[in-house]
Design an enzyme around this catalytic site. Structure first.
Site, PDB file in Angstrom:
ATOM      1  CB  ILE A 278      -9.012   0.381  -6.590  1.00 57.31           C
ATOM      2  CG1 ILE A 278      -7.532  -0.043  -6.604  1.00 57.31           C
ATOM      3  CG2 ILE A 278      -9.246   1.605  -7.472  1.00 57.31           C
ATOM      4  CD1 ILE A 278      -6.992  -0.439  -7.957  1.00 57.31           C
TER       5      ILE A 278
ATOM      6  CB  THR B 222     -20.503   0.093  -4.034  1.00 57.62           C
ATOM      7  OG1 THR B 222     -19.311  -0.676  -3.844  1.00 57.62           O
ATOM      8  CG2 THR B 222     -21.075  -0.169  -5.400  1.00 57.62           C
TER       9      THR B 222
ATOM     10  CG  HIS C 283     -17.540  -4.223  -1.790  1.00 51.86           C
ATOM     11  ND1 HIS C 283     -18.409  -5.120  -1.227  1.00 51.86           N
ATOM     12  CD2 HIS C 283     -16.451  -4.945  -2.140  1.00 51.86           C
ATOM     13  CE1 HIS C 283     -17.882  -6.320  -1.250  1.00 51.86           C
ATOM     14  NE2 HIS C 283     -16.680  -6.250  -1.786  1.00 51.86           N
TER      15      HIS C 283
HETATM   16  N1  INI Z   1     -10.834  -6.855  -2.806  1.00 53.54           N
HETATM   17  C1  INI Z   1      -9.636  -6.246  -2.987  1.00 53.54           C
HETATM   18  O1  INI Z   1      -8.592  -6.811  -2.634  1.00 53.54           O
HETATM   19  N2  INI Z   1      -9.585  -5.014  -3.566  1.00 53.54           N
HETATM   20  C2  INI Z   1     -10.707  -4.355  -3.981  1.00 53.54           C
HETATM   21  O2  INI Z   1     -10.584  -3.230  -4.527  1.00 53.54           O
HETATM   22  C3  INI Z   1     -11.960  -4.977  -3.783  1.00 53.54           C
HETATM   23  N3  INI Z   1     -13.158  -4.309  -4.221  1.00 53.54           N
HETATM   24  O3  INI Z   1     -13.107  -3.166  -4.688  1.00 53.54           O
HETATM   25  O4  INI Z   1     -14.270  -4.853  -4.151  1.00 53.54           O
HETATM   26  C4  INI Z   1     -11.997  -6.260  -3.190  1.00 53.54           C
HETATM   27  N4  INI Z   1     -13.177  -6.902  -2.996  1.00 53.54           N
HETATM   28  C5  INI Z   1     -13.252  -8.331  -2.747  1.00 53.54           C
HETATM   29  C6  INI Z   1     -13.125  -8.671  -1.271  1.00 53.54           C
HETATM   30  O5  INI Z   1     -11.807  -8.480  -0.810  1.00 53.54           O
HETATM   31  C7  INI Z   1     -13.503 -10.137  -1.026  1.00 53.54           C
HETATM   32  O6  INI Z   1     -12.625 -10.980  -1.743  1.00 53.54           O
HETATM   33  C8  INI Z   1     -14.950 -10.454  -1.437  1.00 53.54           C
HETATM   34  O7  INI Z   1     -15.842  -9.557  -0.834  1.00 53.54           O
HETATM   35  C9  INI Z   1     -15.323 -11.901  -1.024  1.00 53.54           C
HETATM   36  O8  INI Z   1     -15.220 -12.075   0.391  1.00 53.54           O
END
Ligand code: INI
Length: 154
Positions: A83, A87, A89
């Site tokens: 979602i 950022t 990310h």
């Molecule tokens: N992971 C998700 O499955 N959905 C998201 O929306 C999300 N956001 O928004 O940050 C997310 N981040 C975590 C990522 O998948 C990793 O678990 C983390 O970066 C550690 O490696």
């Protein structure tokens, strides 16, 4: 007139074994995707369904690859919900998830479907997790099943 055949995969899962990789991140959504995927495979007659939970969508490809390489599964269903926040990310997680899941199928020959929601907000996620726009987990399970069966015929 040309000759040739048309090949299409059925949605019959009798005798087939599946792995489901599901992300814990946004589990309010992903548990609904999981229910959709599992229910679809059960209804289709799957012999076995193993479920692996991973932290987030970024981690899905590695677990899916390991499952595919184990040769214990005919197909892998990958489920997550990314979602968009404020950022960048979001973009990195989406890109790695789609690239990695695609790689699993191409590298191992075991079909791995992309049941990862990539949406702007929670409302859009709920709509696609068993509400008015269907259940994308269920659709991903169907796609995996169809690919397993079509690949057997090629
Ligand atoms: N992971 C998700 O499955 N959905 C998201 O929306 C999300 N956001 O928004 O940050 C997310 N981040 C975590 C990522 O998948 C990793 O678990 C983390 O970066 C550690 O490696």
């Amino acid at each position: 007139m040309s000759t040739g055949q048309t090949i299409i995969g059925s949605h019959d899962a009798a005798g087939l074994k599946f792995g489901i990789v599901v992300a814990k991140f946004n589990d309010l959504i992903t548990e609904r995707l999981l229910a959709g995927a599992k229910g679809t495979l059960e209804q289709a007659g799957a012999e076995k369904i193993d479920i692996v939970w991973v932290p987030g969508a970024f981690e899905i490809p590695l677990a899916a690859l390991k499952m595919a390489q184990s040769k214990k599964y005919d197909g892998i269903v990958c489920l997550g919900a990314v979602i968009r926040g404020s950022t960048t990310h979001y973009d990195y997680v989406c890109n790695e998830a789609v690239k990695g899941i695609s790689h699993v199928g191409l590298q191992t020959g075991v079909p791995a479907s992309f049941g990862v929601l990539t949406v702007e907000n929670l409302e859009q996620a709920f709509e696609r997790a068993g509400s008015k726009l269907g259940n994308k987990g269920s659709e991903a399970a169907m796609a995996t099943l169809e690919m397993v069966n079509v690949l057997k015929k090629i």
